[in-house]
Design a protein around this motif. Structure first.
Motif, PDB file in Angstrom:
ATOM      1  N   UNK A  14       9.053  -9.735   0.402  1.00  0.00           N
ATOM      2  CA  UNK A  14       8.022 -10.147  -0.550  1.00  0.00           C
ATOM      3  C   UNK A  14       7.964  -8.627  -1.417  1.00  0.00           C
ATOM      4  N   UNK A  15       7.597  -8.764  -2.663  1.00  0.00           N
ATOM      5  CA  UNK A  15       7.559  -7.796  -3.735  1.00  0.00           C
ATOM      6  C   UNK A  15       6.570  -6.649  -3.080  1.00  0.00           C
ATOM      7  N   UNK A  16       5.557  -7.200  -2.392  1.00  0.00           N
ATOM      8  CA  UNK A  16       4.444  -6.108  -1.808  1.00  0.00           C
ATOM      9  C   UNK A  16       4.673  -6.384  -0.205  1.00  0.00           C
ATOM     10  N   UNK A  17       4.611  -5.274   0.307  1.00  0.00           N
ATOM     11  CA  UNK A  17       4.432  -5.460   1.994  1.00  0.00           C
ATOM     12  C   UNK A  17       3.175  -4.501   2.220  1.00  0.00           C
ATOM     13  N   UNK A  18       2.722  -4.944   3.387  1.00  0.00           N
ATOM     14  CA  UNK A  18       1.443  -4.241   3.976  1.00  0.00           C
ATOM     15  C   UNK A  18       1.716  -3.103   4.875  1.00  0.00           C
ATOM     16  N   UNK A  19       1.184  -1.903   4.585  1.00  0.00           N
ATOM     17  CA  UNK A  19       1.696  -1.019   5.490  1.00  0.00           C
ATOM     18  C   UNK A  19       0.391  -0.380   6.544  1.00  0.00           C
ATOM     19  N   UNK A  20       0.941  -0.337   7.844  1.00  0.00           N
ATOM     20  CA  UNK A  20      -0.087  -0.325   8.989  1.00  0.00           C
ATOM     21  C   UNK A  20      -0.586   1.066   9.268  1.00  0.00           C
ATOM     22  N   UNK A  21      -0.420   1.947   8.644  1.00  0.00           N
ATOM     23  CA  UNK A  21      -0.753   3.697   8.674  1.00  0.00           C
ATOM     24  C   UNK A  21      -2.221   3.648   8.940  1.00  0.00           C
ATOM     25  N   UNK A  22      -2.938   2.563   8.551  1.00  0.00           N
ATOM     26  CA  UNK A  22      -4.583   2.596   8.752  1.00  0.00           C
ATOM     27  C   UNK A  22      -5.049   1.953  10.164  1.00  0.00           C
ATOM     28  N   UNK A  23      -4.097   1.625  10.652  1.00  0.00           N
ATOM     29  CA  UNK A  23      -4.317   0.744  11.969  1.00  0.00           C
ATOM     30  C   UNK A  23      -4.390   2.030  13.142  1.00  0.00           C
ATOM     31  N   UNK A  24      -5.713   1.952  13.844  1.00  0.00           N
ATOM     32  CA  UNK A  24      -5.614   2.691  14.709  1.00  0.00           C
ATOM     33  C   UNK A  24      -6.798   3.951  14.831  1.00  0.00           C
ATOM     34  N   UNK A  25      -6.256   4.683  13.861  1.00  0.00           N
ATOM     35  CA  UNK A  25      -6.855   6.128  13.810  1.00  0.00           C
ATOM     36  C   UNK A  25      -6.838   6.833  15.039  1.00  0.00           C
ATOM     37  N   UNK A  26      -5.665   6.996  15.699  1.00  0.00           N
ATOM     38  CA  UNK A  26      -5.619   7.686  16.842  1.00  0.00           C
ATOM     39  C   UNK A  26      -5.300   9.231  16.679  1.00  0.00           C
ATOM     40  N   UNK A 278       6.419  -1.672  -9.453  1.00  0.00           N
ATOM     41  CA  UNK A 278       7.172  -2.891  -9.118  1.00  0.00           C
ATOM     42  C   UNK A 278       8.328  -3.331  -9.977  1.00  0.00           C
ATOM     43  N   UNK A 279       8.077  -2.564 -11.206  1.00  0.00           N
ATOM     44  CA  UNK A 279       9.120  -3.273 -12.397  1.00  0.00           C
ATOM     45  C   UNK A 279      10.566  -2.206 -12.310  1.00  0.00           C
ATOM     46  N   UNK A 280      10.525  -1.024 -11.492  1.00  0.00           N
ATOM     47  CA  UNK A 280      11.541  -0.189 -11.765  1.00  0.00           C
ATOM     48  C   UNK A 280      12.682  -0.693 -10.829  1.00  0.00           C
ATOM     49  N   UNK A 281      14.051  -0.080 -11.426  1.00  0.00           N
ATOM     50  CA  UNK A 281      15.030  -0.409 -10.808  1.00  0.00           C
ATOM     51  C   UNK A 281      15.221  -0.037  -9.203  1.00  0.00           C
ATOM     52  N   UNK A 282      15.988  -0.808  -8.502  1.00  0.00           N
ATOM     53  CA  UNK A 282      16.319  -0.635  -7.046  1.00  0.00           C
ATOM     54  C   UNK A 282      15.076  -1.090  -6.168  1.00  0.00           C
ATOM     55  N   UNK A 283      13.860  -1.050  -6.661  1.00  0.00           N
ATOM     56  CA  UNK A 283      12.495  -1.315  -5.925  1.00  0.00           C
ATOM     57  C   UNK A 283      12.485  -2.899  -5.440  1.00  0.00           C
ATOM     58  N   UNK A 284      12.658  -2.924  -4.228  1.00  0.00           N
ATOM     59  CA  UNK A 284      12.750  -4.270  -3.355  1.00  0.00           C
ATOM     60  C   UNK A 284      11.382  -4.690  -3.004  1.00  0.00           C
ATOM     61  N   UNK A 285      10.410  -3.728  -2.571  1.00  0.00           N
ATOM     62  CA  UNK A 285       9.177  -3.899  -2.298  1.00  0.00           C
ATOM     63  C   UNK A 285       8.411  -2.644  -2.290  1.00  0.00           C
ATOM     64  N   UNK A 286       7.149  -2.833  -2.383  1.00  0.00           N
ATOM     65  CA  UNK A 286       6.226  -1.602  -2.596  1.00  0.00           C
ATOM     66  C   UNK A 286       5.269  -1.930  -1.537  1.00  0.00           C
ATOM     67  N   UNK A 287       4.915  -1.097  -0.424  1.00  0.00           N
ATOM     68  CA  UNK A 287       4.296  -1.015   0.627  1.00  0.00           C
ATOM     69  C   UNK A 287       2.711  -0.606   0.182  1.00  0.00           C
TER      70      UNK A 287
END
Length: 343
Positions: A14-26, A278-287
Motif C-alpha cells: 500500500x502507498x501508506x504503511x502503518x508504523x508501530x514505534x508507538x506500540x508499547x512505550x517500553x 508520496x509522489x516522489x520517484x522510487x517511493x513505494x510506501x510511506x510509513x
C-alpha cells in the motif's frame, strides 16, 4: 488505497504503511513516541484495514520487542489479511552477539521476531542499519538462506549509504543470492539529501523506498512554525530535532507554503506534506504513525488527493538545499551526463 510494486519485485504494497514505534512505550525514548497497548493497537489495525492499509512496520528494537509483541497480539487470527515488515541489526540484549548483521545474530533475531509476531513468515525483513564489522557476504548469504527457508519473503535495508546498498547488491548478484528490493530511509521536505545519492541508486537498482518519518518527527505537523513554538510534551519537545538542525527561517518558509496549500486544497498541513513525499520517484510506501484514532484518520487522508505540478514546484522551491560535494560539482559541470532523478 493505492497499491504499488515494491522496487523491482512483483510484491504489491500500500502507498501508506502503518508504523508501530508507538506500540508499547517500553523505554523512555519510545515512551516519547507513544505507549499504545493491545486494545488500542487492535483498533488501529481495524481502521487501517478498513482503509485498505494492510502493511504494518515494526522492529525488534522498538521498546525492546514490545512493539512486535503488541502487533502480534493485535493481528491474531487475521494474519492472512495483512503484510508485516520488521527489522533487525540494532542491539536487543547485553551480550556481544546481541547486535549486528552476523549469521549468529540474524538467525536468532528472525526466530525471535517470528515468535513475538505469532507468524511463520515475515513479508519484508530489513537490516535496520549497516554493520561494518560483519562481512557483507555473510549477511547476504544468511538473508538468502532465510528466504529459501520460507521464513522471509523479501529483504530490504534501512539507513544505508549509497555504497553500502550498491556493494550489497553487487555481492548478491555475484553469488546469485536474494537482492534488496527496499530501502527504508528518512525522507521529507526537511530531509531532501536523500535525493542526492540514494534516490539515483534506488532508480538504478530498482530498490523501492520505504519512507520513515515523512513529517520529520513532527516538525511538519503544523504545530511548529512562525510564531508557533514546540508544544510541551510533544515528541519533538522530549527528544529534540530529528536529524541535523535545519535553517529555522527555511523551516518556517516551508510550513508557510504548506499552510497556503492546505487552504487551497481543503486539506491539513500534514496531509499536504505526506502527499508531496508520496509522489516522489522510487517511493513505494510511506510509513505513518499515530498516537490516536484522530491522528491516524488524518494521515490516511493523505492519499485522497494529488497536488498539482505547480503546487509541488512551490514546495520544491521552498525546501531546496544546495547539494554537497560531489553532487553540486556534477550538476554544475556535467548535468547532461549526470541528470538529477527528477526535474
Amino acid at each position: 488505497m493505492e497499491y504499488r510494486l515494491l522496487g523491482g519485485s512483483g510484491f504489491m504494497v500500500p502507498a501508506l504503511s502503518f508504523g508501530t514505534a508507538t506500540f508499547g512505550g517500553g523505554t523512555d525514548f519510545f515512551r516519547a513516541w507513544g505507549a499504545t497497548d493491545v486494545a488500542e493497537a487492535k483498533r488501529m489495525v481495524d481502521l487501517c484495514l478498513d482503509a485498505g492499509l494492510n502493511m504494518f512496520d515494526s522492529a525488534d528494537a522498538y521498546s525492546v520487542g514490545m512493539a512486535e509483541d503488541i502487533l502480534g497480539a493485535a493481528i491474531k487470527g487475521r494474519r492472512n489479511d495483512l503484510l508485516i515488515s520488521t527489522k533487525a541489526t540494532f542491539r536487543v540484549g547485553k551480550g556481544p552477539n546481541d547486535v549486528g548483521s552476523s549469521r549468529h545474530h540474524l538467525i536468532a533475531a528472525c526466530e525471535a521476531s517470528l515468535k513475538r509476531l505469532g507468524t511463520d513468515h515475515i513479508d519484508l525483513w530489513q537490516m535496520h542499519g549497516f554493520d561494518a564489522l560483519t562481512p557483507i557476504e555473510e549477511t547476504m548469504r544468511t538473508l538468502d538462506d532465510l528466504v529459501r527457508a520460507g521464513k522471509v519473503r523479501y529483504i530490504g535495508c534501512s539507513n544505508f549509504s549509497g555504497w553500502h546498498l550498491m556493494k550489497a547488491q553487487a555481492i548478491a548478484d555475484r553469488y546469485g543470492w536474494t537482492r534488496y528490493v527496499a530501502h527504508q530511509a528518512y525522507y521529507s521536505l526537511l530531509a531532501r539529501e536523500f535525493e542526492w545519492e540514494l534516490m539515483p541508486v534506488g532508480i538504478d537498482q530498482k530498490v523501492g523506498t520505504v519512507v520513515w518519518s515523512p513529517l520529520s518527527g513532527g516538525r511538519l505537523s503544523g504545530k511548529i512554525g512562525r510564531n508557533r513554538v514546540v508544544p510541551a510534551g510533544s515528541r519533538h519537545a522530549q527528544l529534540g530535532t530529528m536529524g541535523p538542525e535545519y535553517p529555522q527561517e527555511q523551516h518556517y518558509d516551508i510550513v508557510d507554503v504548506l499552510q497556503t496549500l492546505a487552504e487551497e486544497t481543503g486539506r491539513t498541513i500534514p496531509q499536504v506534506a505526506l502527499n508531496w513525499v508520496l509522489r516522489r520517484p522510487t517511493v513505494s510506501t510511506v510509513i505513518v504513525g499515530a498516537r490516536d484514532e484522530a491522528q491516524l484518520r488524518e494521515n490516511l487522508g493523505a492519499v485522497e488527493f494529488v497536488l498539482t505540478p505547480e503546487q509541488v514546484a512551490r514546495l520544491d522551491e521552498a525546501s531546496y538545499r544546495p547539494p554537497t560535494y560531489p553532487y553540486w560539482h556534477q550538476r554544475r559541470t556535467s548535468s547532461d551526463r549526470n541528470p538529477p532523478p527528477f526535474k
